[in-house]
Design an enzyme around this catalytic site. Structure first.
Site, PDB file in Angstrom:
ATOM      1  N   TYR A 249       4.423   6.967   1.542  1.00  0.00           N
ATOM      2  CA  TYR A 249       5.596   7.824   1.330  1.00  0.00           C
ATOM      3  C   TYR A 249       6.837   7.024   1.666  1.00  0.00           C
ATOM      4  O   TYR A 249       7.034   6.609   2.811  1.00  0.00           O
ATOM      5  CB  TYR A 249       5.484   9.073   2.204  1.00  0.00           C
TER       6      TYR A 249
ATOM      7  N   LYS B   5       4.228   8.524  -2.800  1.00  0.00           N
ATOM      8  CA  LYS B   5       5.326   9.445  -3.089  1.00  0.00           C
ATOM      9  C   LYS B   5       6.609   8.638  -2.936  1.00  0.00           C
ATOM     10  O   LYS B   5       6.942   8.200  -1.831  1.00  0.00           O
ATOM     11  CB  LYS B   5       5.318  10.632  -2.127  1.00  0.00           C
TER      12      LYS B   5
END
Length: 302
Positions: free
Chosen positions: A134, A162
């Site tokens: 992330y 992400k």
């Protein structure tokens, strides 16, 4: 269970006294499942993870795993500033039934690229869960560069990223390096459709907390390559995109959720939405039911 499509980064609902509101939590989960989301993130930055106790973390995750019942993947936010703590939190999430760990780059520490690589490899090898990287430099103060992601993507237990940078060039660089089994997700609602048209696998969304069907429809259109329809649907959602950026996440989205009857506020140091934004919050909340009704009739099976 593979990762793709619309995944909601869930808020943590609190009651009027600031305690975790389990009833509101279950209602939020049910709303997401009914809206067709294809995954949920528990206790990420949108979920105010930094303010949760260990007991609350356990309760949220366990109850979500039970409620979801294997219908969609459950991702747990486990990223902390230290590697040892992140590994421990990832093991905790695994013990509570999570299917994946969403691991943000270590905030505040600002490691270099070598440090980030070593950190993620340690978590992937010792944490006990498949890892989704992330990257959100605006919050953490460090940027996980595509060349570092390329090195990490070869690890069998690192299964995706992400990417919250809205830069098209960044997303395209990630798409160029991915391997089979490594998913690239947008972490930016406003640019997600463009990213998916370019080949991204899905969106980890904030606004889908209140509009799960609408964002499922957006992702369905993108995956089908319906460019004209995407432009029209994105226009319907543009005010929600803009509203979610009016203040620090999750302040705006929790204001909308409160207006539709889910939760009552935030924990310090976050404060409620400024009064000057209440009119737009009221206006958008009034649109939620109609948008959800319209988009729920349009969901296609992916």
């Amino acid at each position: 269970m593979s990762l793709s499509g619309i995944i909601t980064a869930l808020v943590t609902p609190f009651d009027r006294d600031g305690a975790f509101d389990r009833d509101a939590w279950i209602r939020l989960l049910d709303m997401q499942l009914a809206g067709g989301v294809q995954g949920v993130v528990i206790a990420g930055s949108t979920g105010e993870a930094a303010t949760l106790t260990d007991a609350e973390y356990d309760e949220m995750l366990c109850s979500a795993v039970v409620r979801v019942g294997g219908r969609v993947p459950v991702l747990a936010g486990t990223g902390l500033s230290g590697t040892a703590k992140t590994i421990s939190q990832t093991k905790r999430a695994a013990d509570n039934g999570a299917g994946y760990a969403l691991v943000v780059t270590p905030p505040y520490i600002r490691p270099n690229q070598g440090g980030l690589k070593a950190h993620y490899l340690a978590v992937a090898e010792q944490g006990g869960l498949p890892v989704v990287l992330y990257n959100v430099p605006s919050r953490t103060g460090c940027d996980l560069l595509p060349e570092t992601v390329a090195d990490l993507a070869g690890h069998p237990n690192i299964v995706g990223i992400k990417e919250a940078c809205a830069s098209r060039e960044r997303v395209q660089a990630l798409l160029a390096l991915r391997r089979p089994g490594f998913a690239v997700f947008s972490g930016d609602d406003s640019s997600a459709a463009r990213s998916m048209l370019d080949g991204a696998d899905g969106l980890v969304s904030v606004a889908s907390n209140v509009l799960p069907s609408a964002y499922r429809h957006l992702c369905d259109l993108a995956r089908a390559g319906e460019r004209g329809a995407i432009d029209l649907w994105n226009a319907r959602l543009s005010d929600f995109h803009a509203f979610c950026g009016l203040d620090s996440n999750p302040i705006p989205i929790k204001a909308l959720l409160q207006r539709i009857g889910i939760g009552y506020g935030l924990r310090l140091p976050l404060l409620p939405l400024s009064v000057c934004h209440h009119d737009i919050a009221d206006h958008l909340a009034d649109q939620v039911a109609a948008l959800e009704a319209l988009s729920s009739r349009k969901i296609v099976t992916a």
